[in-house]
Structures are given as C-alpha cells and as structure tokens.
Scaffold this motif. Structure first.
Motif, PDB file in Angstrom:
ATOM      1  N   ARG A   1      -1.889   4.407  -5.350  1.00  0.00           N
ATOM      2  CA  ARG A   1      -2.072   3.894  -3.995  1.00  0.00           C
ATOM      3  C   ARG A   1      -1.409   2.535  -3.791  1.00  0.00           C
ATOM      4  NH1 ARG A   1      -7.436   2.885  -2.940  1.00  0.00           N
ATOM      5  NH2 ARG A   1      -7.097   3.045  -0.702  1.00  0.00           N
ATOM      6  N   TRP A   2      -0.471   2.175  -4.665  1.00  0.00           N
ATOM      7  CA  TRP A   2       0.299   0.957  -4.461  1.00  0.00           C
ATOM      8  C   TRP A   2       1.723   1.140  -4.967  1.00  0.00           C
ATOM      9  CZ3 TRP A   2       2.146  -0.610  -9.138  1.00  0.00           C
ATOM     10  CH2 TRP A   2       1.337  -0.450 -10.285  1.00  0.00           C
TER      11      TRP A   2
ATOM     12  N   GLU B   1       2.245  -1.281   4.029  1.00  0.00           N
ATOM     13  CA  GLU B   1       1.667  -2.572   4.415  1.00  0.00           C
ATOM     14  C   GLU B   1       1.594  -3.471   3.188  1.00  0.00           C
ATOM     15  OE1 GLU B   1      -2.512  -4.350   6.190  1.00  0.00           O
ATOM     16  OE2 GLU B   1      -1.686  -2.503   7.034  1.00  0.00           O
TER      17      GLU B   1
ATOM     18  N   ALA C   1       0.851  -1.186   0.000  1.00  0.00           N
ATOM     19  CA  ALA C   1       0.000   0.000   0.000  1.00  0.00           C
ATOM     20  C   ALA C   1       0.887   1.237   0.000  1.00  0.00           C
ATOM     21  CB  ALA C   1      -0.919  -0.003   1.221  1.00  0.00           C
TER      22      ALA C   1
ATOM     23  N   ARG D   1      -5.098  -3.326  -5.839  1.00  0.00           N
ATOM     24  CA  ARG D   1      -4.941  -2.584  -4.583  1.00  0.00           C
ATOM     25  C   ARG D   1      -6.142  -2.769  -3.665  1.00  0.00           C
ATOM     26  NH1 ARG D   1      -5.780  -0.398  -0.524  1.00  0.00           N
ATOM     27  NH2 ARG D   1      -4.831   1.481   0.381  1.00  0.00           N
ATOM     28  N   GLY D   2      -7.356  -2.792  -4.204  1.00  0.00           N
ATOM     29  CA  GLY D   2      -8.549  -2.850  -3.368  1.00  0.00           C
ATOM     30  C   GLY D   2      -8.889  -1.470  -2.827  1.00  0.00           C
ATOM     31  N   ASP D   3     -10.063  -1.353  -2.226  1.00  0.00           N
ATOM     32  CA  ASP D   3     -10.550  -0.057  -1.752  1.00  0.00           C
ATOM     33  C   ASP D   3     -10.359   0.152  -0.260  1.00  0.00           C
ATOM     34  OD1 ASP D   3     -11.462   0.608  -4.329  1.00  0.00           O
ATOM     35  OD2 ASP D   3     -13.334  -0.501  -4.010  1.00  0.00           O
ATOM     36  N   ASP D   4      -9.974  -0.871   0.472  1.00  0.00           N
ATOM     37  CA  ASP D   4      -9.844  -0.739   1.924  1.00  0.00           C
ATOM     38  C   ASP D   4      -8.693   0.197   2.283  1.00  0.00           C
ATOM     39  OD1 ASP D   4     -11.896  -2.524   2.192  1.00  0.00           O
ATOM     40  OD2 ASP D   4     -10.583  -4.264   2.499  1.00  0.00           O
ATOM     41  N   PRO D   5      -8.898   1.046   3.306  1.00  0.00           N
ATOM     42  CA  PRO D   5      -7.790   1.895   3.766  1.00  0.00           C
ATOM     43  C   PRO D   5      -6.695   1.041   4.394  1.00  0.00           C
ATOM     44  CG  PRO D   5      -9.671   2.075   5.243  1.00  0.00           C
ATOM     45  CD  PRO D   5     -10.139   1.277   4.079  1.00  0.00           C
ATOM     46  N   MET D   6      -5.456   1.356   4.056  1.00  0.00           N
ATOM     47  CA  MET D   6      -4.312   0.616   4.580  1.00  0.00           C
ATOM     48  C   MET D   6      -3.182   1.600   4.837  1.00  0.00           C
ATOM     49  SD  MET D   6      -4.224  -2.672   1.975  1.00  0.00           S
ATOM     50  CE  MET D   6      -2.871  -3.455   2.876  1.00  0.00           C
TER      51      MET D   6
END
Length: 274
Positions: free
Chosen positions: A192-193, A233, A116, A224-229
């Motif tokens: 975001r990655w 991480e 992330a 990456r997905g949408d979840d906050p990280m």
C-alpha cells in the motif's frame, strides 16, 4: 457461474453458496492477500526498503521524518525539502509543505518520496513510463536498467543553470541556459505504498558511492499508516526533533519560456547533520 433468474421465478430462500461461488470468493480473497504479500516480498527481497509493520527490520538508528525513517551514519546530511514556504524578518521559515527528504553523503544526493499505492497493484511500472515521457518531452533521454531494487530508470535531463554558475560553463551552454545532468530513478512497491529515490552526483559514476547510496535506500523504513488515501498521494512528512532551519532566501522560478525538467526543483530546506 451465475445465471439471471426469470421474472416469473421467486427468489429461493436460505441459499447456501455453491461450490463454484465458494471457490470464486476464496480465489478473490487469495488474490487480494497474495497481491499484498507479493508487494511485501518485493519490498524485502533485496533487503529493503522496509515496511514499518515488517518483523525483520534491521535495528539501526534512523531519523524519523514521519512517513519515512532514514538511516543515520557519520557524514550523512538530511534535508527536509519544503514547497510554498516564506521567510519572516529573522529568516525563519514560515508555512509551506514538506514534500521530500534528501540525503547527502559525500558528493552524492538521494531524494526520497513515499506515496500511497493501491492494495492490488504497485505504481512503479506506470510511474516509470510517465517519468520517461516527461523527460522525453523536455528533450531528455531515458533508458531502463536492472539494479539491486529491480527495474530502474536512467536519464539525461536538461537542468537550468543558476546565474552564479554560468561563467563556469562553456559560452554556448550558458547562452541556452541549461545543461545536461545524469539522473538515476529508483522505485520500490511496498504494501500500500510506493517509495521513489532519485540519485544524483558522484554515485552515478563512482561504484563505492553508489553502494553507499544503495545501502541508505535499502534501510529506509516507510510508515504507511492505516488511513485510507487515494493512490499517488504523498505520505505526510514531519520535522524530526532537534532539526535546524537552513538559511538562505527562497528561490523562485524566473518565468523562462522553456522550463527544463528538474527532478530536484524544491524550495528551502530544514537540515540535520549527523
């Protein structure tokens, strides 16, 4: 742009944003959107790696490891690397965490990890400095170079020599317990990655094998997905359907006083050959 009101002033009602405030807000939004756009353009300017949400991903067959989708081609072996795993009485792996995917092609290896990253900045510039410092502390050497994916880090790192190979190296090298290994670090900042690739083997000397490894790296898709990280991480990896567990005992460190830097240190693997 803003002023502090005096204590004897009443706050004004129904204030419309001033031209300066409107411009500042628009510039802030544009900066954030521009930063994400720059990262996305950086990830595709050299033809990949690709973000899973991109519109122009090349349609080729890939193995789905969760956060990383890796191209499939004849002769390529995929290894899902695991840490903290144990083996049961039948030799099957139990527990552990998936930490990386390694692609083996010919006599070359490419280890892949996705992390992330912040919205407004990448990680590669910062991580490259940290990797170089870590190698320096281990008495290794590093040099930056420009490659097809931007700035790379080329290194010579001290790597522990397994006991079974010590009779195949000069006595003075066997006695010190480590040798020198060239390594090539690739890094690409996406939206975001961050994707890191570590190259070893013949691809460091053979241009044809280098191109094969670069083509694999360029066709990686990062999910990456949408979840906050939190930044840095590790993005979650998962076992693809039909994979087989690779046999062999779990290797543990021997507790040497000096622990040479080893970017490929890992536990047992789950392997799929295509």
């Amino acid at each position: 742009m803003f002023r502090r009101r005096r204590r004897d002033e009443e706050p004004e009602k129904n204030l419309e944003p001033t031209d300066e405030e409107t411009v500042a807000a628009e510039e802030s939004e544009a900066e954030e959107a521009g930063s994400e756009g720059e990262q996305e353009r950086a990830a595709v300017s050299h033809g990949g790696p690709w973000d899973a949400a991109a519109d122009s991903i090349p349609e080729i067959e890939r193995v789905d490891f969760g956060a990383i989708r890796v191209p499939i081609a004849e002769g390529i072996e995929h290894q899902l690397n695991i840490e903290d795993a144990e083996q049961d009485a039948q030799g099957n792996l139990v527990g552990g965490n998936f930490v990386a995917v390694t692609v083996v092609t010919g006599e070359s290896g490419l280890q892949l990890q996705a992390f992330a990253a912040p919205k407004k900045s990448g990680l590669w510039d910062e991580l490259r400095e940290e990797i170089a410092e870590e190698i320096k502390q281990a008495q290794g050497e590093t040099q930056e170079a420009e490659g097809p994916f931007g700035t790379e880090l080329h290194a010579m790192v001290p790597v522990a020599i397994p006991e079974e190979l010590k009779d195949q190296v000069p006595p003075e090298v066997a006695e010190q317990g480590y040798g020198w290994q060239p390594v090539r670090f690739l890094g690409v900042d996406g939206p975001r990655w961050f994707l890191r690739g570590v190259v070893q083997g013949a691809a460091l000397q053979d241009p044809e094998q280098a191109r094969a490894v670069e083509e694999i790296f360029a066709n990686i898709v990062v999910v990456r997905g949408d979840d906050p990280m939190p930044p840095r991480e590790l993005l979650a990896l998962s076992l693809p359907a039909g994979a087989q567990q690779a046999g062999g005992p779990v290797q543990e460190d021997g507790g040497d006083e000096r622990s040479p830097f080893n970017p490929f240190e890992r536990g047992p693997e789950i392997t799929e050959v295509r």
